[in-house]
Write a protein that holds these residues in place. Structure first.
Motif, PDB file in Angstrom:
ATOM      1  N   SER A  40      -5.567  -7.229 -11.696  1.00 53.78           N
ATOM      2  CA  SER A  40      -5.666  -6.108 -10.758  1.00 53.78           C
ATOM      3  C   SER A  40      -6.608  -6.451  -9.611  1.00 53.78           C
ATOM      4  CB  SER A  40      -6.157  -4.855 -11.486  1.00 53.78           C
ATOM      5  OG  SER A  40      -7.428  -5.073 -12.069  1.00 53.78           O
ATOM      6  N   GLY A  91      -2.302   3.093  -9.328  1.00 52.29           N
ATOM      7  CA  GLY A  91      -3.139   2.023  -8.821  1.00 52.29           C
ATOM      8  C   GLY A  91      -2.815   0.686  -9.467  1.00 52.29           C
ATOM      9  N   GLU A  92      -3.470  -0.353  -8.960  1.00 52.91           N
ATOM     10  CA  GLU A  92      -3.173  -1.704  -9.438  1.00 52.91           C
ATOM     11  C   GLU A  92      -3.547  -1.898 -10.905  1.00 52.91           C
ATOM     12  OE1 GLU A  92      -6.839  -1.556  -6.817  1.00 52.91           O
ATOM     13  OE2 GLU A  92      -4.733  -0.988  -6.637  1.00 52.91           O
ATOM     14  N   ASN A 104       0.819  -1.209   0.000  1.00 53.04           N
ATOM     15  CA  ASN A 104       0.000   0.000   0.000  1.00 53.04           C
ATOM     16  C   ASN A 104       0.855   1.262   0.000  1.00 53.04           C
ATOM     17  OD1 ASN A 104      -2.998  -0.513   0.095  1.00 53.04           O
ATOM     18  ND2 ASN A 104      -2.378  -1.868   1.746  1.00 53.04           N
ATOM     19  N   LEU A 121      -0.886  -0.234 -12.926  1.00 51.44           N
ATOM     20  CA  LEU A 121       0.379  -0.940 -12.722  1.00 51.44           C
ATOM     21  C   LEU A 121       0.494  -2.160 -13.627  1.00 51.44           C
ATOM     22  CD1 LEU A 121       2.948  -1.066 -10.815  1.00 51.44           C
ATOM     23  CD2 LEU A 121       1.662  -2.777  -9.520  1.00 51.44           C
ATOM     24  N   TRP A 135       6.273  -1.570  -9.086  1.00 47.19           N
ATOM     25  CA  TRP A 135       6.054  -0.351  -8.307  1.00 47.19           C
ATOM     26  C   TRP A 135       7.370   0.329  -7.926  1.00 47.19           C
ATOM     27  CZ3 TRP A 135       1.232  -2.423  -5.438  1.00 47.19           C
ATOM     28  CH2 TRP A 135       0.103  -1.650  -5.780  1.00 47.19           C
ATOM     29  N   LYS A 151       1.948   1.913  -3.510  1.00 51.90           N
ATOM     30  CA  LYS A 151       0.834   2.436  -4.302  1.00 51.90           C
ATOM     31  C   LYS A 151       0.636   3.923  -4.028  1.00 51.90           C
ATOM     32  CE  LYS A 151      -4.139   1.911  -5.069  1.00 51.90           C
ATOM     33  NZ  LYS A 151      -5.364   1.105  -4.755  1.00 51.90           N
ATOM     34  N   ARG A 176      -5.819  -6.122  -5.683  1.00 49.81           N
ATOM     35  CA  ARG A 176      -6.709  -5.333  -4.838  1.00 49.81           C
ATOM     36  C   ARG A 176      -7.093  -6.110  -3.585  1.00 49.81           C
ATOM     37  NH1 ARG A 176     -10.401  -4.602  -8.345  1.00 49.81           N
ATOM     38  NH2 ARG A 176      -9.216  -2.972  -9.380  1.00 49.81           N
TER      39      ARG A 176
END
Length: 344
Positions: A135, A117-118, A108, A121, A161, A111, A139
């Motif tokens: 995703s 966001g996923e 997190n 990404l 990330w 992020k 999540r």
């Protein structure tokens, strides 16, 4: 006579093969136990397994397998069951790791640090090329709904990330006072949130209806300062415009009005929406109790009581959660016809 006998034999063979393809077998405890063992051994649930298959047989989907596991169906088509079991047996053992609170916090933090966001990404990655990673799976990690994950998946997400730069923006904790303030300004402006985003062309990146819904629903605990400032200034300006003007919208009809047009994420339940649910209920032939079980067993864990489904179809509530309604309808539409796969 010889030719006639041959044709008759071929026809009989085709009929026999067609009948055998529709043969149903009991889902015994041993079969269900083996499926659960394969899920634990491979780390692949029904959806992850099916996403890896190039040519799954018609009618095979995660809802069907979930119904097997949760007892909604007591039998299965033999050809589909054999296909699923064979594919699960072919999958290698997985390298699963625990998603500890420390690891979830680290994910997190990345992020929030990057502002990515996923969905963004993983954009460009095909699930089949990365073991079914989506995703939605990421999540569930971030929200703590999943307790373990494939190490390869976690490493991939952290690597993507980690190479991204910091998002230079100030974040604020979204407090109750901030929520109250926005609700008050939104009420004064007399505009629904979906309409708010439809009418404006100067909205900052990553600020949208879904984000606002997440703030008010508690899924997001922080908000970019620039986003909050934008909402304050824009709603204040809209409120000033409506102080001496006529209401922006006519009063809603009592039968289908929500009575609270500022209730985030809700929409009026129309007769067309109720009819769409009735159509799927009749098509699948599945009981509301069984369908509620399938909803709860889905990857998103959709919890809707059978009585609520019945009320929706009768049109009793004046409003429903928009996202929940569409999730329910979408899953219902993914189920097979009653004459094809469900027990009569």
């Amino acid at each position: 006579m010889f030719v006639f006998a041959t044709i008759e034999g071929v026809s009989s063979s085709k009929t026999s093969n067609k009948a055998s393809s529709k043969q149903r077998v009991p889902l015994t405890e041993d079969i269900l136990l083996e499926i659960r063992q394969h899920i634990e051994r491979t780390g692949l649930g029904p959806q992850a397994l099916i996403s890896r298959l190039e040519s799954p047989p018609p009618g095979l989907n995660r809802s069907l397998v979930a119904a097997w596991l949760h007892g909604s169906l007591k039998t299965a088509r033999k050809d589909i069951l054999d296909f699923v079991m064979e594919r699960w047996r072919q999958q290698p053992n997985t390298n699963m790791i625990d998603l500890t609170p420390k690891l979830i916090a680290a994910l997190n933090a990345e992020k929030q640090r990057t502002g990515v966001g996923e969905c963004a990404l993983l954009r460009g990655l095909r699930p089949k090329e990365h073991g079914g990673l989506t995703s939605g799976i990421v999540r569930q990690w971030l929200t703590g709904k999943t307790k373990s994950a494939e190490k390869e998946h976690v490493d991939l997400v952290m690597e993507r990330w980690s190479v991204l730069p910091d998002y230079n923006d100030e974040w604020l904790t979204f407090t109750k006072d901030m929520r109250t303030n926005l609700v008050s300004l939104n009420s004064k402006a007399q505009i629904s949130w979906p309409r708010f985003f439809e009418e404006r062309d100067d909205i900052p990146d990553d600020l949208n209806y879904a984000a606002v819904h997440a703030f008010f629903g508690g899924q997001r605990k922080s908000i970019r300062k620039a986003h909050y400032q934008y909402l304050l200034e824009t709603l204040t300006a809209l409120g000033d415009e409506t102080d001496n003007a006529k209401p922006r919208y006519p009063k809603r009809r009592k039968r289908y009005g929500t009575g609270s047009q500022n209730r985030i994420g809700y929409i009026p339940l129309t007769p067309e929406m109720s009819q769409a649910l009735k159509v799927e209920h009749d098509r699948t032939g599945i009981t509301l109790k069984s369908f509620a079980t399938i909803l709860a067993a889905s990857g998103d864990g959709i919890n809707v009581k059978p009585s609520a489904l019945s009320n929706w179809m009768r049109g009793n509530p004046m409003e429903v959660r928009e996202a929940l309604y569409h999730e329910v309808l979408s899953l219902w539409r993914s189920l097979p016809d009653k004459n094809a796969f469900w027990d009569s």
